[in-house]
Design a protein around this motif. Structure first.
Motif, PDB file in Angstrom:
ATOM      1  N   HIS A   1     -15.549 -40.670  80.574  1.00 56.78           N
ATOM      2  CA  HIS A   1     -16.157 -39.755  79.609  1.00 56.78           C
ATOM      3  C   HIS A   1     -15.155 -38.679  79.198  1.00 56.78           C
ATOM      4  CE1 HIS A   1     -19.520 -36.582  78.777  1.00 56.78           C
ATOM      5  NE2 HIS A   1     -19.042 -37.082  77.659  1.00 56.78           N
ATOM      6  N   MET A   2     -14.464 -38.112  80.166  1.00 61.87           N
ATOM      7  CA  MET A   2     -13.466 -37.090  79.870  1.00 61.87           C
ATOM      8  C   MET A   2     -12.345 -37.658  79.011  1.00 61.87           C
ATOM      9  SD  MET A   2     -10.205 -35.829  80.615  1.00 61.87           S
ATOM     10  CE  MET A   2      -9.680 -36.322  82.257  1.00 61.87           C
ATOM     11  N   THR A   3     -11.868 -38.857  79.341  1.00 55.93           N
ATOM     12  CA  THR A   3     -10.757 -39.466  78.603  1.00 55.93           C
ATOM     13  C   THR A   3     -11.133 -39.714  77.147  1.00 55.93           C
ATOM     14  OG1 THR A   3      -9.872 -40.501  80.601  1.00 55.93           O
ATOM     15  CG2 THR A   3      -9.227 -41.459  78.486  1.00 55.93           C
ATOM     16  N   ARG A   4     -12.342 -40.199  76.907  1.00 58.23           N
ATOM     17  CA  ARG A   4     -12.792 -40.432  75.535  1.00 58.23           C
ATOM     18  C   ARG A   4     -12.805 -39.125  74.750  1.00 58.23           C
ATOM     19  NH1 ARG A   4     -16.635 -43.625  78.188  1.00 58.23           N
ATOM     20  NH2 ARG A   4     -18.266 -42.049  77.843  1.00 58.23           N
ATOM     21  N   GLN A   5     -13.309 -38.078  75.368  1.00 54.29           N
ATOM     22  CA  GLN A   5     -13.356 -36.783  74.694  1.00 54.29           C
ATOM     23  C   GLN A   5     -11.951 -36.214  74.488  1.00 54.29           C
ATOM     24  OE1 GLN A   5     -15.735 -35.361  73.248  1.00 54.29           O
ATOM     25  NE2 GLN A   5     -17.641 -36.126  74.089  1.00 54.29           N
ATOM     26  N   PHE A   6     -11.067 -36.435  75.449  1.00 48.29           N
ATOM     27  CA  PHE A   6      -9.686 -35.943  75.355  1.00 48.29           C
ATOM     28  C   PHE A   6      -8.995 -36.561  74.141  1.00 48.29           C
ATOM     29  CE2 PHE A   6      -5.351 -35.034  76.401  1.00 48.29           C
ATOM     30  CZ  PHE A   6      -5.367 -33.968  77.290  1.00 48.29           C
ATOM     31  N   ILE A   7      -9.093 -37.862  74.000  1.00 44.84           N
ATOM     32  CA  ILE A   7      -8.455 -38.557  72.872  1.00 44.84           C
ATOM     33  C   ILE A   7      -9.073 -38.105  71.555  1.00 44.84           C
ATOM     34  CG2 ILE A   7      -8.111 -40.800  71.778  1.00 44.84           C
ATOM     35  CD1 ILE A   7      -8.010 -42.005  74.617  1.00 44.84           C
ATOM     36  N   SER A   8     -10.398 -37.958  71.539  1.00 44.38           N
ATOM     37  CA  SER A   8     -11.096 -37.558  70.321  1.00 44.38           C
ATOM     38  C   SER A   8     -10.692 -36.168  69.859  1.00 44.38           C
ATOM     39  CB  SER A   8     -12.613 -37.601  70.563  1.00 44.38           C
ATOM     40  OG  SER A   8     -13.322 -37.117  69.439  1.00 44.38           O
ATOM     41  N   ASN A   9     -10.378 -35.288  70.820  1.00 44.39           N
ATOM     42  CA  ASN A   9     -10.117 -33.895  70.470  1.00 44.39           C
ATOM     43  C   ASN A   9      -8.647 -33.508  70.437  1.00 44.39           C
ATOM     44  OD1 ASN A   9     -12.835 -32.376  70.249  1.00 44.39           O
ATOM     45  ND2 ASN A   9     -13.100 -33.708  72.019  1.00 44.39           N
TER      46      ASN A   9
ATOM     47  N   GLY B   1      -6.066 -36.241  70.172  1.00 46.85           N
ATOM     48  CA  GLY B   1      -5.333 -37.309  69.500  1.00 46.85           C
ATOM     49  C   GLY B   1      -4.437 -38.134  70.385  1.00 46.85           C
ATOM     50  N   VAL B   2      -4.383 -37.818  71.679  1.00 54.50           N
ATOM     51  CA  VAL B   2      -3.586 -38.583  72.643  1.00 54.50           C
ATOM     52  C   VAL B   2      -4.383 -38.687  73.937  1.00 54.50           C
ATOM     53  CG1 VAL B   2      -1.336 -37.890  71.709  1.00 54.50           C
ATOM     54  CG2 VAL B   2      -2.417 -36.493  73.473  1.00 54.50           C
ATOM     55  N   SER B   3      -4.019 -39.656  74.782  1.00 46.41           N
ATOM     56  CA  SER B   3      -4.683 -39.824  76.075  1.00 46.41           C
ATOM     57  C   SER B   3      -4.205 -38.739  77.047  1.00 46.41           C
ATOM     58  CB  SER B   3      -4.373 -41.199  76.657  1.00 46.41           C
ATOM     59  OG  SER B   3      -2.996 -41.272  77.007  1.00 46.41           O
ATOM     60  N   PRO B   4      -4.959 -38.472  78.115  1.00 52.37           N
ATOM     61  CA  PRO B   4      -4.487 -37.510  79.122  1.00 52.37           C
ATOM     62  C   PRO B   4      -3.115 -37.855  79.681  1.00 52.37           C
ATOM     63  CG  PRO B   4      -6.800 -38.005  79.482  1.00 52.37           C
ATOM     64  CD  PRO B   4      -6.320 -38.960  78.429  1.00 52.37           C
ATOM     65  N   GLY B   5      -2.869 -39.145  79.935  1.00 53.14           N
ATOM     66  CA  GLY B   5      -1.584 -39.561  80.482  1.00 53.14           C
ATOM     67  C   GLY B   5      -0.437 -39.303  79.529  1.00 53.14           C
ATOM     68  N   ARG B   6      -0.638 -39.599  78.248  1.00 47.48           N
ATOM     69  CA  ARG B   6       0.432 -39.381  77.262  1.00 47.48           C
ATOM     70  C   ARG B   6       0.685 -37.887  77.088  1.00 47.48           C
ATOM     71  NH1 ARG B   6       0.817 -40.545  70.862  1.00 47.48           N
ATOM     72  NH2 ARG B   6       3.080 -40.779  70.730  1.00 47.48           N
ATOM     73  N   TRP B   7      -0.376 -37.107  77.096  1.00 42.72           N
ATOM     74  CA  TRP B   7      -0.220 -35.661  76.974  1.00 42.72           C
ATOM     75  C   TRP B   7       0.611 -35.108  78.129  1.00 42.72           C
ATOM     76  CZ3 TRP B   7      -1.988 -31.487  79.983  1.00 42.72           C
ATOM     77  CH2 TRP B   7      -1.869 -30.223  79.377  1.00 42.72           C
ATOM     78  N   LEU B   8       0.333 -35.562  79.342  1.00 32.65           N
ATOM     79  CA  LEU B   8       1.105 -35.108  80.510  1.00 32.65           C
ATOM     80  C   LEU B   8       2.565 -35.513  80.398  1.00 32.65           C
ATOM     81  CD1 LEU B   8      -1.141 -35.595  83.667  1.00 32.65           C
ATOM     82  CD2 LEU B   8      -0.102 -33.473  82.857  1.00 32.65           C
ATOM     83  N   THR B   9       2.810 -36.712  79.889  1.00 30.05           N
ATOM     84  CA  THR B   9       4.187 -37.191  79.708  1.00 30.05           C
ATOM     85  C   THR B   9       4.953 -36.296  78.749  1.00 30.05           C
ATOM     86  OG1 THR B   9       3.556 -39.490  80.150  1.00 30.05           O
ATOM     87  CG2 THR B   9       5.614 -39.123  78.956  1.00 30.05           C
ATOM     88  N   PHE B  10       4.292 -35.918  77.624  1.00 33.87           N
ATOM     89  CA  PHE B  10       4.909 -35.010  76.663  1.00 33.87           C
ATOM     90  C   PHE B  10       5.290 -33.698  77.330  1.00 33.87           C
ATOM     91  CE2 PHE B  10       2.411 -36.942  72.879  1.00 33.87           C
ATOM     92  CZ  PHE B  10       3.380 -37.905  72.729  1.00 33.87           C
ATOM     93  N   ILE B  11       4.326 -33.114  78.031  1.00 36.52           N
ATOM     94  CA  ILE B  11       4.515 -31.776  78.591  1.00 36.52           C
ATOM     95  C   ILE B  11       5.552 -31.757  79.700  1.00 36.52           C
ATOM     96  CG2 ILE B  11       3.369 -29.846  79.733  1.00 36.52           C
ATOM     97  CD1 ILE B  11       2.574 -30.348  76.787  1.00 36.52           C
ATOM     98  N   ARG B  12       5.569 -32.788  80.535  1.00 32.30           N
ATOM     99  CA  ARG B  12       6.472 -32.807  81.678  1.00 32.30           C
ATOM    100  C   ARG B  12       7.832 -33.421  81.354  1.00 32.30           C
ATOM    101  NH1 ARG B  12       2.143 -34.962  86.260  1.00 32.30           N
ATOM    102  NH2 ARG B  12       1.113 -32.951  86.607  1.00 32.30           N
ATOM    103  N   GLY B  13       7.912 -34.063  80.172  1.00 35.73           N
ATOM    104  CA  GLY B  13       9.150 -34.791  79.873  1.00 35.73           C
ATOM    105  C   GLY B  13      10.262 -33.935  79.347  1.00 35.73           C
ATOM    106  N   ARG B  14       9.967 -32.638  79.127  1.00 37.95           N
ATOM    107  CA  ARG B  14      11.021 -31.764  78.553  1.00 37.95           C
ATOM    108  C   ARG B  14      11.071 -30.448  79.312  1.00 37.95           C
ATOM    109  NH1 ARG B  14      14.015 -31.090  73.854  1.00 37.95           N
ATOM    110  NH2 ARG B  14      14.357 -28.932  73.229  1.00 37.95           N
TER     111      ARG B  14
END
Length: 270
Positions: free
Chosen positions: A247-255, A257-270
């Motif tokens: 449920h959280m993941t669906r809402q995360f993507i909807s709000n 535009g990316v999955s929780p995992g991809r968002w974490l990758t962006f933030i931690r990758g730089r």
């Protein structure tokens, strides 16, 4: 549009604590799926072409202009050329704008893009390098100037309809304190002292989104903070008030535009 393989996407968050979220990012191709925030998303393309669907049309943001995406308006994001695009964005809660405008309907820029030099100047202090810290009073001054400029540039025609801003603000504050509970409109009506449907109407006009959507975004904000601390996604989801991780993941993507995992990758990758 094809994508060069040597371009790596990244997102960087401003580390200095402020009342608003500030980011800088680069995308070489597709950036975000269709999603919507309950905040203003105001930004500037630094290089390249930033293309996005917004209010029934494709928009193209170029350096020198200002993007102003209204709360709750669906949009996505991708590079308009093979060179990719780099941009800065600030996310401002409508409640901050309301504290300045005092209960008027939120300013609106219809196409999401503006070449008005007044708006460019008003956003400049908040859209400078995210490595630069903002003093609290400096930020307050900039927010005041931006809110007033938005109202002027947006050409807002205020209707005579009366909104109960104090009642809506009481409901908003209660949501912040109890977002992980099963909040009902009847409960918000009791807290605010306003009948449920008048409160629902006022909340949308004053804060740019519905009470339910506002609750959902507070839950997602909690999840993002906990994710950055390395906590378990399943536990975070339940603690935030979602029924489960899916449920959280669906809402995360909807709000976002990316999955929780991809968002974490962006933030931690730089």
């Amino acid at each position: 549009m094809s994508r060069r393989k040597d371009l790596q996407d990244w997102v960087k968050l401003a580390k200095s604590p402020t009342q608003i979220e500030r980011i800088e990012a680069f995308f070489g191709g597709h950036g975000y799926e269709l999603h919507r925030h309950d905040t203003y998303a105001i930004g500037r393309t630094l290089s390249g072409v930033q293309s996005f669907n917004y209010r029934g049309g494709m928009r193209h943001s170029l350096p020198g202009g200002t993007m102003v995406l209204h709360p709750d308006e669906t949009h996505d994001g991708e590079a308009g050329t093979e060179a990719g695009f780099q941009y800065r964005m600030i996310y401002i809660e409508p409640a901050l704008i309301q504290k300045i405008l005092g209960g008027k309907p939120l300013p609106f820029i219809p196409d999401g893009l503006s070449d008005d030099p007044r708006l460019f100047a008003a956003t400049q202090p908040l859209l400078r390098s995210i490595d630069d810290s903002l003093e609290i009073l400096e930020e307050d001054d900039a927010l005041y100037d931006l809110a007033q400029t938005l109202a002027v540039v947006g050409g807002q025609r205020y209707q005579r309809r009366v909104f109960d801003y104090p009642a809506a603000e009481r409901a908003r504050e209660y949501i912040h304190a109890s977002f992980n509970k099963n909040i009902t409109l009847d409960e918000l009506s009791l807290i605010s002292g306003r009948d449920r449907w008048s409160l629902s109407r006022d909340f949308r006009a004053l804060f740019g989104t519905s009470p339910y959507r506002y609750v959902t975004m507070r839950r997602l904000e909690y999840c993002r903070r906990q994710m950055l601390s390395g906590n378990n996604l399943a536990d975070i989801s339940i603690d935030a008030g979602f029924s489960d991780q899916s449920h959280m993941t669906r809402q995360f993507i909807s709000n976002f535009g990316v999955s929780p995992g991809r968002w974490l990758t962006f933030i931690r990758g730089r």
